[in-house]
Design a protein around this motif. Structure first.
Motif, short mmCIF file in Angstrom:
data_model
loop_
_atom_site.label_atom_id
_atom_site.label_comp_id
_atom_site.label_asym_id
_atom_site.label_seq_id
_atom_site.Cartn_x
_atom_site.Cartn_y
_atom_site.Cartn_z
N SER A 127 1.57 -3.35 -0.33
CA SER A 127 1.33 -4.04 -1.61
C SER A 127 -0.16 -4.21 -1.86
N ILE A 128 -0.90 -4.60 -0.82
CA ILE A 128 -2.34 -4.80 -0.97
C ILE A 128 -3.04 -3.47 -1.24
N ILE A 129 -2.71 -2.46 -0.46
CA ILE A 129 -3.34 -1.15 -0.63
C ILE A 129 -2.99 -0.56 -1.99
N SER A 130 -1.76 -0.75 -2.42
CA SER A 130 -1.37 -0.23 -3.74
C SER A 130 -2.15 -0.91 -4.85
N LYS A 131 -2.39 -2.23 -4.74
CA LYS A 131 -3.20 -2.93 -5.75
C LYS A 131 -4.63 -2.39 -5.73
N LEU A 132 -5.17 -2.18 -4.54
CA LEU A 132 -6.55 -1.69 -4.45
C LEU A 132 -6.70 -0.30 -5.06
N TYR A 133 -5.78 0.58 -4.76
CA TYR A 133 -5.92 1.96 -5.22
C TYR A 133 -5.36 2.18 -6.63
N THR A 134 -4.50 1.30 -7.10
CA THR A 134 -4.00 1.40 -8.46
C THR A 134 -5.10 1.04 -9.45
N TYR A 135 -5.79 -0.07 -9.17
CA TYR A 135 -6.82 -0.54 -10.09
C TYR A 135 -8.14 0.18 -9.91
N ALA A 138 5.01 -22.09 -0.60
CA ALA A 138 4.18 -20.89 -0.68
C ALA A 138 4.03 -20.18 0.64
N LYS A 139 4.57 -20.72 1.72
CA LYS A 139 4.30 -20.12 3.02
C LYS A 139 5.05 -18.81 3.25
N ASN A 140 5.98 -18.48 2.39
CA ASN A 140 6.71 -17.23 2.55
C ASN A 140 6.39 -16.26 1.43
N ALA A 141 5.13 -16.24 0.97
CA ALA A 141 4.79 -15.36 -0.14
C ALA A 141 3.32 -14.95 -0.08
N LEU A 142 3.06 -13.81 -0.67
CA LEU A 142 1.70 -13.31 -0.89
C LEU A 142 1.55 -13.19 -2.40
N SER A 200 0.86 -13.51 -12.72
CA SER A 200 0.94 -13.71 -11.28
C SER A 200 2.17 -12.99 -10.74
N ASP A 201 1.96 -12.19 -9.72
CA ASP A 201 3.06 -11.53 -9.01
C ASP A 201 3.07 -12.08 -7.60
N GLU A 202 4.24 -12.07 -7.00
CA GLU A 202 4.29 -12.50 -5.62
C GLU A 202 5.24 -11.60 -4.84
N VAL A 203 4.91 -11.44 -3.57
CA VAL A 203 5.76 -10.70 -2.64
C VAL A 203 6.42 -11.74 -1.76
N GLU A 204 7.74 -11.90 -1.91
CA GLU A 204 8.45 -12.89 -1.12
C GLU A 204 8.81 -12.32 0.23
N LEU A 205 8.78 -13.17 1.25
CA LEU A 205 9.02 -12.75 2.62
C LEU A 205 10.15 -13.57 3.25
N ASP A 206 10.83 -12.97 4.20
CA ASP A 206 11.79 -13.72 5.00
C ASP A 206 11.05 -14.45 6.12
N SER A 207 9.91 -13.93 6.49
CA SER A 207 9.10 -14.51 7.56
C SER A 207 8.11 -15.50 6.97
N GLU A 208 7.52 -16.27 7.85
CA GLU A 208 6.47 -17.19 7.44
C GLU A 208 5.12 -16.50 7.63
N LEU A 209 4.29 -16.52 6.61
CA LEU A 209 2.94 -15.99 6.68
C LEU A 209 2.05 -17.13 7.18
N VAL A 210 1.62 -17.05 8.42
CA VAL A 210 0.90 -18.16 9.06
C VAL A 210 -0.58 -18.06 8.70
N VAL A 211 -1.10 -19.10 8.04
CA VAL A 211 -2.52 -19.21 7.73
C VAL A 211 -2.99 -20.50 8.37
N GLN A 212 -3.96 -20.40 9.27
CA GLN A 212 -4.42 -21.59 9.96
C GLN A 212 -5.87 -21.86 9.62
#
Length: 196
Positions: A67-75, A113-117, A131-143
């Motif tokens: 998702s991140i790479i696609s945003k970078l190379y799309t724009y 918000a802990k399960n989304a980018l 705003s778009d978001e990528v929902e996750l089943d996992s927790e995205l840990v930001v400390q």
């Protein structure tokens, strides 16, 4: 064959039963065999669940990175800047010529918000227009770590350090994903670096 059948009939009529030693020996053998079977099943199930969780975490890591790479190379942004980050948000801003800017945000500011980018598009005044978001089943840990050594982060390393945004450089991404199974945290840390 007939002799074997006759022996079985004689045993069936015999009312002697088993001795205590034979009973103890058979129970001992049965408990050893059942212990081996139980441990094999338990080990197999735990290995299966560990592999299942690891595969799930890897799939979600691949989803986020693509998702991140696609945003970078799309724009194809003209420049990229490291936005102001705090303990709960890590972000970079893609600056597009003559368009709104696109912001890639690791946001952990509230429990939902802990399960989304998030991918947030802002106009020149800084107002979020999409705003778009990528929902996750996992927790995205930001400390909160000043050195960003623990948890997930997205960081920009410019080739020219004197500028606040750069047209060429390196983007470093570390994802720390977590899933809970059987009251135990299973973490996976993925790192990626790519130039632009």
């Amino acid at each position: 064959m007939r002799a074997f059948v006759n022996r079985l009939r004689e045993r069936a009529r015999d009312e002697r039963g088993l001795t205590l030693i034979e009973l103890i020996a058979s129970l001992t053998l049965l408990s050893v065999v059942m212990g081996i079977i139980y441990s094999s099943i338990t080990f197999g199930m735990s290995a299966y669940n560990k592999i299942r969780i690891e595969n799930s975490l890897r799939d979600e890591g691949d989803l986020i990175m693509s998702s991140i790479i696609s945003k970078l190379y799309t724009y194809g942004p003209d420049s990229i800047a490291q936005s102001k980050s705090d303990a709960y948000r890590q972000r970079i801003t893609l600056k597009l010529a003559g368009m709104e800017s696109e912001e890639i945000v690791f946001d952990y500011s509230d429990e939902s918000a802990k399960n989304a980018l998030f991918f947030k598009r802002k106009n020149d005044d800084g107002v979020v227009t999409n705003s778009d978001e990528v929902e996750l089943d996992s927790e995205l840990v930001v400390q909160s770590d000043a050195d960003w050594q623990e948890g997930s982060y997205i960081r920009l390393v410019c080739s020219d350090t004197s500028k606040s945004s750069c047209s060429s450089g390196l983007i470093e991404i570390q994802l720390k994903l977590r899933q809970m199974y059987a009251n135990e945290n299973h973490d996976l840390v993925l790192e990626s670096k790519f130039g632009f």
